[in-house]
Design an enzyme around this catalytic site. Structure first.
Site, PDB file in Angstrom:
ATOM      1  N   ASP A 163      47.088 -68.540  33.031  1.00 39.05           N
ATOM      2  CA  ASP A 163      47.725 -68.566  34.416  1.00 39.05           C
ATOM      3  C   ASP A 163      47.223 -68.378  35.539  1.00 39.05           C
ATOM      4  OD1 ASP A 163      47.414 -65.999  33.851  1.00 39.05           O
ATOM      5  OD2 ASP A 163      49.647 -65.544  34.084  1.00 39.05           O
TER       6      ASP A 163
ATOM      7  N   ARG B 139      57.764 -71.257  29.105  1.00 41.19           N
ATOM      8  CA  ARG B 139      58.383 -72.790  29.734  1.00 41.19           C
ATOM      9  C   ARG B 139      57.630 -73.753  29.034  1.00 41.19           C
ATOM     10  NH1 ARG B 139      59.010 -72.851  35.790  1.00 41.19           N
ATOM     11  NH2 ARG B 139      56.870 -72.643  35.824  1.00 41.19           N
TER      12      ARG B 139
ATOM     13  N   SER C 159      48.608 -67.073  28.818  1.00 39.51           N
ATOM     14  CA  SER C 159      48.070 -66.007  29.749  1.00 39.51           C
ATOM     15  C   SER C 159      47.666 -64.786  29.175  1.00 39.51           C
ATOM     16  CB  SER C 159      49.427 -65.885  30.740  1.00 39.51           C
ATOM     17  OG  SER C 159      49.949 -66.914  31.184  1.00 39.51           O
TER      18      SER C 159
HETATM   19  C1  BG6 Z   1      54.506 -68.158  36.607  1.00 41.01           C
HETATM   20  C2  BG6 Z   1      53.442 -68.974  35.664  1.00 41.01           C
HETATM   21  O1  BG6 Z   1      54.894 -68.931  37.555  1.00 41.01           O
HETATM   22  O2  BG6 Z   1      54.000 -66.803  36.650  1.00 41.01           O
HETATM   23  C3  BG6 Z   1      53.078 -67.862  34.399  1.00 41.01           C
HETATM   24  O3  BG6 Z   1      53.961 -70.110  35.615  1.00 41.01           O
HETATM   25  C4  BG6 Z   1      52.743 -66.661  34.760  1.00 41.01           C
HETATM   26  O4  BG6 Z   1      52.068 -68.712  33.854  1.00 41.01           O
HETATM   27  C5  BG6 Z   1      53.837 -65.768  35.750  1.00 41.01           C
HETATM   28  O5  BG6 Z   1      52.353 -65.973  33.527  1.00 41.01           O
HETATM   29  C6  BG6 Z   1      53.512 -64.712  36.081  1.00 41.01           C
HETATM   30  O6  BG6 Z   1      54.611 -64.238  36.575  1.00 41.01           O
HETATM   31  P1  BG6 Z   1      55.613 -62.855  35.576  1.00 41.01           P
HETATM   32  O7  BG6 Z   1      56.258 -62.213  36.496  1.00 41.01           O
HETATM   33  O8  BG6 Z   1      56.359 -63.947  35.000  1.00 41.01           O
HETATM   34  O9  BG6 Z   1      54.548 -62.466  34.508  1.00 41.01           O
HETATM   35  C1  GLC Z   2      47.218 -60.277  31.392  1.00 45.04           C
HETATM   36  C2  GLC Z   2      46.466 -61.354  30.561  1.00 45.04           C
HETATM   37  C3  GLC Z   2      45.962 -62.293  31.491  1.00 45.04           C
HETATM   38  C4  GLC Z   2      47.034 -62.859  32.578  1.00 45.04           C
HETATM   39  C5  GLC Z   2      47.665 -61.862  33.095  1.00 45.04           C
HETATM   40  C6  GLC Z   2      48.678 -62.230  34.085  1.00 45.04           C
HETATM   41  O1  GLC Z   2      46.514 -59.382  32.262  1.00 45.04           O
HETATM   42  O2  GLC Z   2      45.420 -60.526  29.987  1.00 45.04           O
HETATM   43  O3  GLC Z   2      45.191 -63.208  30.868  1.00 45.04           O
HETATM   44  O4  GLC Z   2      46.253 -63.918  33.318  1.00 45.04           O
HETATM   45  O5  GLC Z   2      47.894 -60.985  32.012  1.00 45.04           O
HETATM   46  O6  GLC Z   2      49.774 -62.676  33.339  1.00 45.04           O
END
Ligand code: BG6
Ligand code: GLC
Ligand code: BG6
Ligand code: GLC
Length: 943
Positions: free
Chosen positions: A656, A541, A602
């Site tokens: 994240d 995003r 992340s």
């Molecule tokens: C989002 C965050 O809302 O949630 C991301 O902005 C994050 O950074 C994510 O990785 C985690 O959720 P998912 O389900 O998209 O992995």
């Molecule tokens: C994985 C990544 C970690 C992140 C998580 C959730 O575990 O290694 O950095 O925070 O996913 O997205």
């Protein structure tokens, strides 16, 4: 003149048409379609009344749950002894159902013997009746040379209303038809039979299932025809059963799947619901019956009463001088002298009139040809009314099934048995025609149960046997996912040890505990415009975040990352990101703004400052080359430079979890933990700086200086003392990367063979073991592995291992959430499975849902145990007896799964009783948090 005579002759002949006077006399018995529809509607209302807990006690139509949950699927097998009690004949049978052979292939062999039941036993003592049953059973075994020593499973068709508590426990509600044995009402008939078998002695019989004859009939026909979902008896008595949705069967717990319900429709009208259709003859039949006031509908319909109804009509007509010139014989006055067999004979195609005459002569009457025509017509009206009433009842049941399935048209088969249906020459045709007329849009097939109910009863017993053994095997498999309190404590302890080891960086450590260089949660003073980039969740995003006096505005665009980019070269990946950013800036019209940027990345990064961090290792299916060990901020900068069409000021690199914590802390200052339960699983929290050994002393000193710079300038006088005291309190957010728990084998006690399989097939075997048990990217895979195993063992999908099932990744997390949200009779589950190309029946859907439930519950519990370790650590850090803290949470699993959040919260509550943990779902994702961090970082740059 002659003409006049002829006309008056024909006229008088017409007037004397014997059927006309019968029609007039029995006007009330001739039911038109609108009346039948009316009756059908009334019956539909009775169905609802009988099913619901509130009205069940007062309902006349009892709608009894049978605990038969599925129709046959052809996998039934075994040898059974069967008893068939309650129809016109009591039978003992041996039924052999051969594996994988349907009835049509001659898969069922039966031997039977009919044993008479003396009248005095039908209304004598109950125990004596059952002694007779059990002695007949023993006689049968001896006569057929069936071993008395071996154990024999027994299927019992008992054709009376019973409240069944399970397949092998049924309390007799009351007798019907011609039975009235004493001392059995309210008793468990299966137990009564077992006791009688014990009294007889010398046999080893295991009574496994008791079924009503309607149910047995449906099952018999269902073996040949999968559409058979209704069982109908028009014999000595009348009754019907059908497959109802469990969610409507209030009397039995559980909402899933279907259950056959024995309507006991014979009692329809016992509360007066049919009073406007009841004739004086019905009242007389009822008054002279064994159970006056009861089974009103049955007495208008079934074989035990049809002959009697005809007799009473004929008697009355004779008395009125409308038949036999007013002569009435003693025989005609005698109850039972006209039987259903007579009725059937009178209505035979060719010989009907002759038969009628013979029957009347046998009754010491001297019928004229017109009398014969009239009496035959009486018989027709009485039996026609019977089939019409059955059609009305059946139409109600079929309408009900149609409504349940939300269909406009229905394709269904009705399995039928009973002497009236089998022996009356016109009955079936009339019944079929009227049902089809009442339900013109449905396709209704009638299947005659040609060899009685015992096949069906044996099939129920076989299903019961199979289900019990399948259930045991499925339960054993699912029990691998059950975590005992000891297991959970082990996870909590091992998480705690992991956190400490990671902080100290001594010895091998699986939890990386990465410093984030974020030392404060937001204070609400942030302002300005920031760009946030967010990579690593479901999508990439790009966001524009504008902070303005506590008001935040967000604009964003989502960009999917194709698999080939995720797993291509690092350069390609970052070029792709730069391309997306360029598109976003174009879209926002801000290409030349050089915005301060927070980059949510992340994945685990070893940061040395807020804006630098080397990727330690990819997780979650990313494996772009030449990234691990490199500074990802640099890689992004380089990619932007390569384009040379825009520029960014990347001021913060943010995990994240950290972004989520910051984003939530903006709303709630108590938020000091960030949790992600999404594609991946991870957590960050505010740790005391003094506990983070890997931040070198030098950096720490610098940090202290930076942290207290503002105060130093303004309040120099207090400087020394305050710095000392606050250093004690200084904190930094640590990205735990807890997904690595278990990478050293510490979770071996709870890891299942399915987890091992998922791990082996992943892009990073041996790594992120906790994440692979707790996050959206893997839960579907764990479920798929379990389903594959159950299918291979023949416990699911009838043992068909399809290509779909062998395809990694077919079970996305969203399906898990949808499957577990479904309580609408599993329709959605079947729909999802169908979409995935998995042909499931109702039992399959139940099992699939259970597997999903076991896997997701374990995931939530594991996260709960981990979180309990973290909050207790924070509490101990602060030397508190009680900690009150907020966790900012994000991720599709947490947000979309129907039970995950609840189980997680409950686990934390139980495992960290000294902490009060509030969960705050992040509203705007971690992008807002990254922008907040960028805001703070930029301010520092500018200071
Ligand atoms: C989002 C965050 O809302 O949630 C991301 O902005 C994050 O950074 C994510 O990785 C985690 O959720 P998912 O389900 O998209 O992995
Ligand atoms: C994985 C990544 C970690 C992140 C998580 C959730 O575990 O290694 O950095 O925070 O996913 O997205
Ligand atoms: C038989 C079944 O075929 O039909 C019995 O085996 C059932 O279980 C009976 O009760 C119903 O018909 P009738 O006419 O014998 O009461
Ligand atoms: C009576 C019984 C019922 C049975 C039916 C047909 O109505 O109460 O249980 O199914 O007869 O035999």
């Amino acid at each position: 003149m002659l003409a006049v005579h002829l006309v008056s002759f024909f006229f008088s002949k017409l007037q004397e048409d014997p059927t006309k006077k019968v029609d007039r006399f029995l006007h009330a018995m001739r039911l038109h379609d609108d009346q039948l529809t009316d009756i059908s509607m009334r019956f539909l209302a009775e169905i609802k009344k009988g099913l619901s807990t509130e009205s069940h006690a007062a309902a006349t139509v009892k709608m009894l749950p049978t605990h038969v949950r599925s129709t046959p699927d052809g996998t039934e097998k075994g040898q059974f002894i069967a008893l068939d009690l309650g129809g016109s004949k009591f039978k003992v049978l041996q039924v052999k159902v051969r594996e994988d052979k349907g009835l049509r292939k001659g898969g069922v062999e039966m031997e039977e013997k009919i044993y008479p039941i003396p009248n005095e036993l039908q209304d004598g003592r109950g125990a004596e009746l059952f002694d007779h049953v059990s002695e007949s059973l023993k006689d049968f075994l001896q006569e057929k040379n069936i071993s008395l020593e071996e154990k024999h499973p027994l299927a019992f068709t008992f054709s009376f209303p019973c409240e069944q508590l399970s397949l092998d426990k049924g309390l007799l509600l009351r007798w019907s038809k011609n039975y009235k044995a004493r001392g059995l009402q309210g008793k468990n008939v299966v137990q009564v039979l077992r006791e009688a078998i014990d009294r007889t002695g010398g046999m080893d019989i295991e009574v496994l299932a008791m079924v009503n004859d309607t149910v047995a009939t449906m099952m018999t026909c269902g073996f040949d025809d999968k559409y058979c979902n209704v069982g109908l008896i028009i014999g000595t008595g009348t009754n019907a059963c059908y497959m109802e949705q469990m969610r409507h069967v209030d009397l039995v717990e559980g909402d899933e799947g279907r259950m056959c319900v024995n309507t006991e429709w014979g009692a329809f009208g016992d509360d007066g619901a049919l009073n406007d259709f009841i004739t004086e003859f019905d009242r007389d039949v009822d008054a002279a019956s064994m159970n006056p006031g009861k089974q009103i509908f049955e007495k208008m319909v079934s074989g035990m009463y049809l002959g009697e109804l005809v007799r009473l009509v004929v008697l009355k007509m004779a008395k009125r001088g409308l038949l036999f010139d007013g002569f009435v014989s003693d025989a005609l006055r005698t109850k039972g002298k006209i039987t259903t067999a007579h009725v059937a004979a009178m209505e035979e195609y060719r010989n009907g009139l002759k038969n009628t005459r013979d029957i009347l002569v046998q009754l010491d009457l001297a019928p004229s040809p017109d009398d014969c025509v009239a009496v035959q017509h009486v018989s027709t009206i009485v039996s026609f009314r019977s089939s019409n009433l059955v059609a009305a009842g059946l139409a109600a049941i079929l309408t009900r099934i149609k409504q349940n399935r939300n269909l406009r048209a229905l394709r269904i088969t009705v399995g039928v048995d009973g002497t009236v249906y089998k022996t009356h020459p016109q009955y079936p045709k009339r019944l079929h025609k009227v049902v089809r007329r009442l339900l013109p849009e449905s396709q209704v097939r009638f299947a005659l149960s040609d060899s009685g109910s015992s096949k069906g009863a044996a099939l129920v017993t076989a299903v019961a046997q199979r289900l019990a053994s399948q259930r045991r095997k499925v339960d054993e498999t699912l029990s691998l996912f059950k975590l005992s309190p000891e297991h959970l404590q082990l996870v909590k302890d091992s998480m705690r040890a992991g956190l400490e080891a990671g902080l100290r960086r001594t010895g091998p450590f699986t939890i990386k505990m990465l410093p984030s260089y974020v030392c404060h949660t937001p204070d609400g003073q942030e302002y300005g415009k920031y760009l946030a980039l967010d990579l690593g969740g479901t999508n990439f995003r790009a966001l524009l975040v504008r902070f303005k006096k506590q008001r935040t505005r967000l604009y964003h665009k989502i960009y999917p990352i194709p698999l080939e980019i995720m797993q291509g070269t690092g350069e390609e990946l970052f070029d792709h990101l730069a391309e997306c950013v360029c598109d976003f800036l174009d879209y926002m019209g801000m290409k030349n703004a050089r915005l301060p940027t927070g980059f949510t990345f992340s994945f685990p990064c070893e940061q040395t400052a807020i804006d630098t961090g080397n990727l330690v290792s990819w997780t979650k299916g990313f494996k772009a080359t030449d990234c691990e060990g490199h500074d990802v901020v640099n890689m992004l900068r380089e990619a932007i430079k390569r384009r040379n069409d825009f520029d960014l000021d990347i001021v913060a690199l943010v995990n994240d979890t950290v972004g989520t914590m910051m984003s939530c802390a903006y709303e709630d200052p108590k938020c000091e933990i960030g949790l992600i339960a999404g594609t991946g699983s991870n957590l960050c929290y505010m740790e005391d700086l003094k506990n983070i050994e890997k931040i070198e002393q030098k950096t720490m000193t610098e940090k202290k200086k930076e942290t207290f710079k503002g105060e130093e300038d303004e309040q120099g006088g207090m400087k020394a003392e305050k710095t000392e005291g606050d250093a004690e309190m200084a904190k930094m957010c640590i990205n735990t990367e807890w997904g690595g728990l278990g990478d050293d084998g510490s979770l071996r006690d709870i890891i299942t063979p399915f987890d091992i399989e998922v791990d082996q097939q992943s892009v990073n075997p041996g790594k992120q073991r906790l994440e692979k048990m707790t996050s959206g990217m893997y839960l579907g895979e764990v479920v798929r592995q379990v389903l594959l195993d159950l299918t291979r063992r023949g416990l699911l999908f009838r043992g068909h291992v399809t290509e779909t099932l062998k395809t990694p990744g077919i079970f996305e997390t969203k399906y898990l959430s949808q499957i577990e949200s479904d309580n609408l009779a599993l329709l959605q589950v079947r729909c999802i499975l169908q979409k995935l190309g998995l042909d499931s029946n109702c039992d399959d859907s139940i099992i699939v849902k259970e597997v999903c439930g076991a896997v997701s519950r374990r995931a939530a519990q594991l996260c709960g145990a981990g979180l309990a370790a973290v909050v207790d650590k924070i509490r101990e850090n602060r030397r508190l007896d009680h900690l009150s803290i907020t966790v900012g949470v994000d991720g599709a699993l947490y947000k979309l799964h129907p039970h995950f959040s609840h189980v997680l919260q409950e686990t934390v509550r139980v495992m960290a009783p000294q902490c009060e943990v509030v969960f705050l779902p992040s509203e705007e994702g971690s992008g807002k948090g990254a922008a907040l961090i960028a805001a703070v970082a930029r301010n520092k740059q500018n200071m």
